[in-house]
Structures are given as structure tokens and as C-alpha cells.
Design an enzyme around this catalytic site. Sequence first.
Site, PDB file in Angstrom:
ATOM      1  N   HIS A  80       0.823  -1.204   0.000  1.00  0.00           N
ATOM      2  CA  HIS A  80       0.000   0.000   0.000  1.00  0.00           C
ATOM      3  C   HIS A  80       0.861   1.259   0.000  1.00  0.00           C
ATOM      4  CE1 HIS A  80      -3.879  -2.055   1.670  1.00  0.00           C
ATOM      5  NE2 HIS A  80      -3.468  -2.567   0.525  1.00  0.00           N
ATOM      6  N   GLU A  82       0.749   3.963   1.809  1.00  0.00           N
ATOM      7  CA  GLU A  82       1.188   4.421   3.123  1.00  0.00           C
ATOM      8  C   GLU A  82       2.425   3.647   3.585  1.00  0.00           C
ATOM      9  OE1 GLU A  82      -3.418   4.277   3.272  1.00  0.00           O
ATOM     10  OE2 GLU A  82      -1.797   3.200   2.287  1.00  0.00           O
ATOM     11  N   CYS A 108      -6.193   1.345   5.562  1.00  0.00           N
ATOM     12  CA  CYS A 108      -6.679   0.076   6.116  1.00  0.00           C
ATOM     13  C   CYS A 108      -6.052  -0.137   7.499  1.00  0.00           C
ATOM     14  CB  CYS A 108      -6.313  -1.081   5.184  1.00  0.00           C
ATOM     15  SG  CYS A 108      -4.540  -1.472   5.160  1.00  0.00           S
ATOM     16  N   CYS A 111      -2.155  -0.597   7.488  1.00  0.00           N
ATOM     17  CA  CYS A 111      -1.441   0.671   7.311  1.00  0.00           C
ATOM     18  C   CYS A 111      -1.622   1.563   8.530  1.00  0.00           C
ATOM     19  CB  CYS A 111      -1.911   1.371   6.040  1.00  0.00           C
ATOM     20  SG  CYS A 111      -1.322   0.545   4.540  1.00  0.00           S
TER      21      CYS A 111
END
Length: 174
Positions: A80, A82, A108, A111
Site C-alpha cells: 500500500h 502508506e 486500512c 497501514c
Amino acid sequence: MKTLKRKNYLNWDEYFMGIAKLTAGRSKDPSTQVGACIVSSNNRVLSAGYNGAPNGFSDDDFPWGRDGNPLETKYLYVCHAEANAIDNFRGYKKDFEGARIYVDLFPCNECAKRIIQSGIKEVIYLSDKYADKDAFKASKLLFDSCGVKYRKLEEKHQKDFKISLKPDKEIEYI
């Protein structure tokens, strides 16, 4: 005679979200492009990242699909934005203390844990389209419990603008 400064410039939130959105343009994901920009408490860009394949995993061989056998979809493999922004940082961990992260989609739970552990204290996002999913409800619980603020970028700061990569062209606000 005193010259007045330009009036139509980006504020900090618009600028950093613009960097996150521009960074998302590096994603090879055909369905969801997400970018993240981490900023220090004194408005200095620390790092950026986008969702994509792990280092060493060929983008051409990567399973970008969303449906089917989990081993043949992107979900078990993609990193992801992040997480990539946190991992791309090459400074000292203490530099993240009190930092902000700008991201297209609300993070999410995985993260969220990375954000909390890094010392980032605020999340600014554009969309929370998965708010009804447990992983995103968990993110809010984690952030609330750990003192990480989160907020959606205000409507009035959600702007359309066009950037030209040609010399002598100004930003065009649409």
C-alpha cells in the site's frame, strides 16, 4: 511601490495532497491508484509512496486482478501507498514524530498500525469509500485509541488543477 503577492496559490493541504495524487500516477494498478505523502510538523516533505508490487517482483508478472483465487489477485501481494511512503523514508525515525500523512484513500488497519508505530500523528485523506468494512472501522478505533487525528480534506480545498510539464506554463485551475 509594494507588489502584492499572488492570490491563487495552493495552501499546504492542497499542495501536499497534490503531491500524493501525483505520486499515485506511478501506480501500475489498473483499478486503484493510491498515493501518499508524509510531511513533517514544519511542512517539509519527508517521503512519498504509491501502491504497487514489492521491490524485485516484476510489474509485468504481478497479478493485478481483483477477482478469483486469492493467490491470483493483487490483494495478497500489493504494498500500500502508506507502507511504501514509510519504507521509502531514509531519515531518522524521530523525524516522523508529529508528522502528517496525506493519502487518497483512508488507510486500512494494517497501514493504520504502521502509521501509529512510525509516530505520524495526523492522517488527511480524500475518500473513505470503504468506511463500512471492518478493516477500516478498525483503523478508526486504532487511531482514536492511539491519539492519531484524521480528517477528510475539506470540500473547499478539493480542487481540480492541470499541471503542464512544458516550460513556462502555469498551473491551470479548472
